[in-house]
Design an enzyme around this catalytic site. Structure first.
Site, PDB file in Angstrom:
ATOM      1  N   CYS A 281       0.834  -1.323   0.162  1.00 23.50           N
ATOM      2  CA  CYS A 281       0.015   0.144   0.038  1.00 23.50           C
ATOM      3  C   CYS A 281       0.526   1.386  -0.080  1.00 23.50           C
ATOM      4  O   CYS A 281       0.256   2.367   0.001  1.00 23.50           O
ATOM      5  CB  CYS A 281      -1.132  -0.235   1.264  1.00 23.50           C
ATOM      6  SG  CYS A 281      -1.896  -1.466   1.154  1.00 23.50           S
TER       7      CYS A 281
ATOM      8  N   HIS B 264      -3.130   6.854   1.975  1.00 24.82           N
ATOM      9  CA  HIS B 264      -3.467   5.537   1.439  1.00 24.82           C
ATOM     10  C   HIS B 264      -5.005   5.240   1.984  1.00 24.82           C
ATOM     11  O   HIS B 264      -5.123   5.560   3.075  1.00 24.82           O
ATOM     12  CB  HIS B 264      -2.440   4.401   1.969  1.00 24.82           C
ATOM     13  CG  HIS B 264      -3.322   3.116   1.842  1.00 24.82           C
ATOM     14  ND1 HIS B 264      -3.810   2.789   0.403  1.00 24.82           N
ATOM     15  CD2 HIS B 264      -3.140   2.097   2.462  1.00 24.82           C
ATOM     16  CE1 HIS B 264      -4.271   1.587   0.624  1.00 24.82           C
ATOM     17  NE2 HIS B 264      -3.925   1.089   1.992  1.00 24.82           N
TER      18      HIS B 264
ATOM     19  N   ASN C 130     -10.145  -0.551  -0.187  1.00 19.43           N
ATOM     20  CA  ASN C 130      -8.652  -0.427  -0.099  1.00 19.43           C
ATOM     21  C   ASN C 130      -8.112  -1.134  -1.443  1.00 19.43           C
ATOM     22  O   ASN C 130      -8.258  -2.143  -1.633  1.00 19.43           O
ATOM     23  CB  ASN C 130      -8.105  -1.151   1.058  1.00 19.43           C
ATOM     24  CG  ASN C 130      -6.787  -1.168   1.310  1.00 19.43           C
ATOM     25  OD1 ASN C 130      -6.017  -0.704   0.419  1.00 19.43           O
ATOM     26  ND2 ASN C 130      -6.125  -1.334   2.421  1.00 19.43           N
TER      27      ASN C 130
HETATM   28  N1  COA Z   1     -18.698  -8.534   9.436  1.00 23.02           N
HETATM   29  C1  COA Z   1     -19.139  -8.677  10.720  1.00 23.02           C
HETATM   30  N2  COA Z   1     -18.121  -8.974  11.692  1.00 23.02           N
HETATM   31  C2  COA Z   1     -16.892  -9.107  11.530  1.00 23.02           C
HETATM   32  C3  COA Z   1     -16.282  -8.839  10.209  1.00 23.02           C
HETATM   33  C4  COA Z   1     -17.241  -8.299   9.142  1.00 23.02           C
HETATM   34  N3  COA Z   1     -16.891  -8.381   7.822  1.00 23.02           N
HETATM   35  N4  COA Z   1     -15.150  -9.058  10.300  1.00 23.02           N
HETATM   36  C5  COA Z   1     -14.775  -9.315  11.439  1.00 23.02           C
HETATM   37  N5  COA Z   1     -15.857  -9.238  12.315  1.00 23.02           N
HETATM   38  C6  COA Z   1     -16.057  -9.843  13.577  1.00 23.02           C
HETATM   39  C7  COA Z   1     -14.870 -10.663  14.136  1.00 23.02           C
HETATM   40  O1  COA Z   1     -15.129 -11.953  13.944  1.00 23.02           O
HETATM   41  C8  COA Z   1     -15.082 -10.263  15.822  1.00 23.02           C
HETATM   42  O2  COA Z   1     -16.147 -11.107  16.093  1.00 23.02           O
HETATM   43  P1  COA Z   1     -15.948 -11.559  17.630  1.00 23.02           P
HETATM   44  O3  COA Z   1     -15.786 -10.478  18.637  1.00 23.02           O
HETATM   45  O4  COA Z   1     -17.147 -12.424  17.893  1.00 23.02           O
HETATM   46  O5  COA Z   1     -14.736 -12.473  17.586  1.00 23.02           O
HETATM   47  C9  COA Z   1     -15.607  -8.781  15.914  1.00 23.02           C
HETATM   48  O6  COA Z   1     -16.046  -8.435  14.484  1.00 23.02           O
HETATM   49  C10 COA Z   1     -14.342  -7.888  16.082  1.00 23.02           C
HETATM   50  O7  COA Z   1     -13.343  -8.251  15.116  1.00 23.02           O
HETATM   51  P2  COA Z   1     -12.052  -7.360  15.165  1.00 23.02           P
HETATM   52  O8  COA Z   1     -10.981  -8.038  14.135  1.00 23.02           O
HETATM   53  O9  COA Z   1     -11.450  -7.234  16.558  1.00 23.02           O
HETATM   54  O10 COA Z   1     -12.711  -6.028  14.486  1.00 23.02           O
HETATM   55  P3  COA Z   1     -12.001  -4.497  14.680  1.00 23.02           P
HETATM   56  O11 COA Z   1     -12.839  -3.587  15.476  1.00 23.02           O
HETATM   57  O12 COA Z   1     -10.526  -4.632  14.996  1.00 23.02           O
HETATM   58  O13 COA Z   1     -12.124  -4.042  13.099  1.00 23.02           O
HETATM   59  C11 COA Z   1     -10.693  -3.964  11.090  1.00 23.02           C
HETATM   60  C12 COA Z   1     -11.419  -4.776  12.184  1.00 23.02           C
HETATM   61  C13 COA Z   1     -10.247  -4.792   9.847  1.00 23.02           C
HETATM   62  C14 COA Z   1     -11.842  -2.909  10.438  1.00 23.02           C
HETATM   63  C15 COA Z   1      -9.859  -2.907  11.786  1.00 23.02           C
HETATM   64  O14 COA Z   1      -8.809  -3.864  12.698  1.00 23.02           O
HETATM   65  C16 COA Z   1      -9.076  -2.184  10.899  1.00 23.02           C
HETATM   66  O15 COA Z   1      -9.639  -1.205  10.438  1.00 23.02           O
HETATM   67  N6  COA Z   1      -7.743  -2.534  10.988  1.00 23.02           N
HETATM   68  C17 COA Z   1      -6.712  -1.727   9.867  1.00 23.02           C
HETATM   69  C18 COA Z   1      -6.954  -2.485   8.572  1.00 23.02           C
HETATM   70  C19 COA Z   1      -6.478  -1.918   7.395  1.00 23.02           C
HETATM   71  O16 COA Z   1      -6.892  -0.692   7.140  1.00 23.02           O
HETATM   72  N7  COA Z   1      -5.397  -2.640   6.658  1.00 23.02           N
HETATM   73  C20 COA Z   1      -4.905  -2.245   5.502  1.00 23.02           C
HETATM   74  C21 COA Z   1      -3.880  -1.257   5.892  1.00 23.02           C
HETATM   75  S1  COA Z   1      -2.978  -1.186   4.386  1.00 23.02           S
END
Ligand code: COA
Length: 317
Positions: free
Chosen positions: A114, A241, A271
């Site tokens: 990215c 990004h 993304n």
């Molecule tokens: N829809 C519904 N629920 C989802 C889901 C989806 N698409 N994806 C994950 N979940 C669930 C998980 O299974 C988890 O459930 P649980 O509590 O029963 O185990 C819950 O949601 C929380 O998951 P978690 O991974 O802790 O969510 P989060 O609040 O960290 O959000 C992201 C996930 C990916 C949105 C967040 O971590 C993020 O934005 N990270 C940066 C990612 C990014 O931008 N990467 C690219 C950089 S180049």
């Protein structure tokens, strides 16, 4: 020739749009979950006849046409991608052939995930300074729909396909220039290559990547500002990004910055990794929001882990 100017941009997005509702029929997710966690509402997926190289060629052709330059004027072609359809010829070489860029024009792909477009622009500027020549074509292109596991709700909702291209020029005029790049090898974001027998889609430790991003983004931005002696107030646009709306919001708050300078379009494209910054630049230029003489900072962060920032002026086509 210490400055760097953006001369013209181009973009290409696959026609197929995939909404959060579409995804909620494929995996256990909802529009509400995706929108509140990421700000993403729709993304584009390549059709059978499209891939990262076809998108790159369309975007690059548009940027070259808008620049008013001839293919012979392009002194190097750098393409940032992690989803090239072929190991060789590189996407950059496919662009070189399609656009009839001169044979003396080096063409290469850069994989910095990215951060790829920022790395690519830095490489291109270095090539111009080393080999001579005035103009560089820099492209970011991805077909991430080919790398996701459509059954993994934690990643499949985030990524999309697209390409953006930019013609840059070395400049003696009033254009500023600064760059910072960095890397820390880490598997927090992983996608398999040929050794993985085609069965290693993108995986990500979302929370770790979030923590990394909200640190790398303001650090990179502050570094290029310090190098030029400019402040955030001197910038007209900050193009980060487009991973996640909350990452950008977090940084705007941390920097006490004017949120309206931080362009966002992840709601429509998701993304798109190396493509996200040039797609955003192209939208800013196409809509007339980016005006000649303005100063732009681009900041990338992501897989590798990698990060980087670059600051330049806009000449306009
Ligand atoms: N829809 C519904 N629920 C989802 C889901 C989806 N698409 N994806 C994950 N979940 C669930 C998980 O299974 C988890 O459930 P649980 O509590 O029963 O185990 C819950 O949601 C929380 O998951 P978690 O991974 O802790 O969510 P989060 O609040 O960290 O959000 C992201 C996930 C990916 C949105 C967040 O971590 C993020 O934005 N990270 C940066 C990612 C990014 O931008 N990467 C690219 C950089 S180049």
């Amino acid at each position: 020739m210490n400055g760097l100017q953006l001369i013209a941009t181009g973009g290409a997005l696959p026609e197929r749009t995939v909404t959060n509702e579409d995804l909620s029929r494929m995996v256990d997710t909802s529009d509400e979950w995706i929108t509140t966690r990421t700000g993403i509402r729709t993304r584009h997926y390549c059709g059978d006849a499209e891939n990262a190289a076809t998108l790159a060629i369309s975007a690059a052709r548009q940027a070259l046409e808008r620049s008013g330059l001839a293919p012979e004027d392009i002194a190097c072609c750098v393409c940032a991608t992690l989803s090239a359809p072929d190991a060789t010829p590189s996407v950059a070489c496919q662009v070189q052939r399609a656009l009839h860029l001169p044979e003396g024009c080096p063409a290469l792909d850069v994989n910095a995930a990215c951060s790829g477009f920022v790395y690519g622009a830095a490489v291109a500027r270095g090539l111009l300074a080393t080999l001579g020549g005035a103009y560089a074509l820099v492209i970011g292109c991805e077909a991430l729909s080919r790398l996701i596991d459509p059954a993994d709700r934690s990643t499949c909702v985030l990524f999309g396909d697209g390409a953006g291209a930019a013609v840059f020029a070395l400049s003696d005029e009033d254009a500023p220039f600064a760059v910072t790049l960095g890397a820390r090898g880490d598997d927090a974001i992983h996608a398999g290559g040929p050794d993985r027998k085609g069965s290693a889609p993108i995986t990500m430790d979302g929370k770790a990547v979030f923590r990394f991003a909200v640190d790398a983004l303001p650090r990179s931005l502050n570094k290029i500002l310090q190098e030029t002696g400019l402040t955030l107030d001197d910038l007209d646009w900050v193009v980060c990004h487009q991973a996640n709306s909350r990452i950008i919001d977090h940084c705007v708050k941390h920097l006490n910055a004017d949120a309206s300078k931080f362009y966002k379009n992840m709601d429509r494209h998701g993304n798109t990794s190396a493509a996200s910054i040039p797609v955003a630049l192209n939208e800013l230029a196409e809509t007339g929001k980016l005006k000649p003489g303005q100063k732009v900072a681009c900041v990338g962060f992501g897989g590798g882990l990698t990060w980087g920032g670059i600051l330049f002026g806009y000449k306009g086509d």
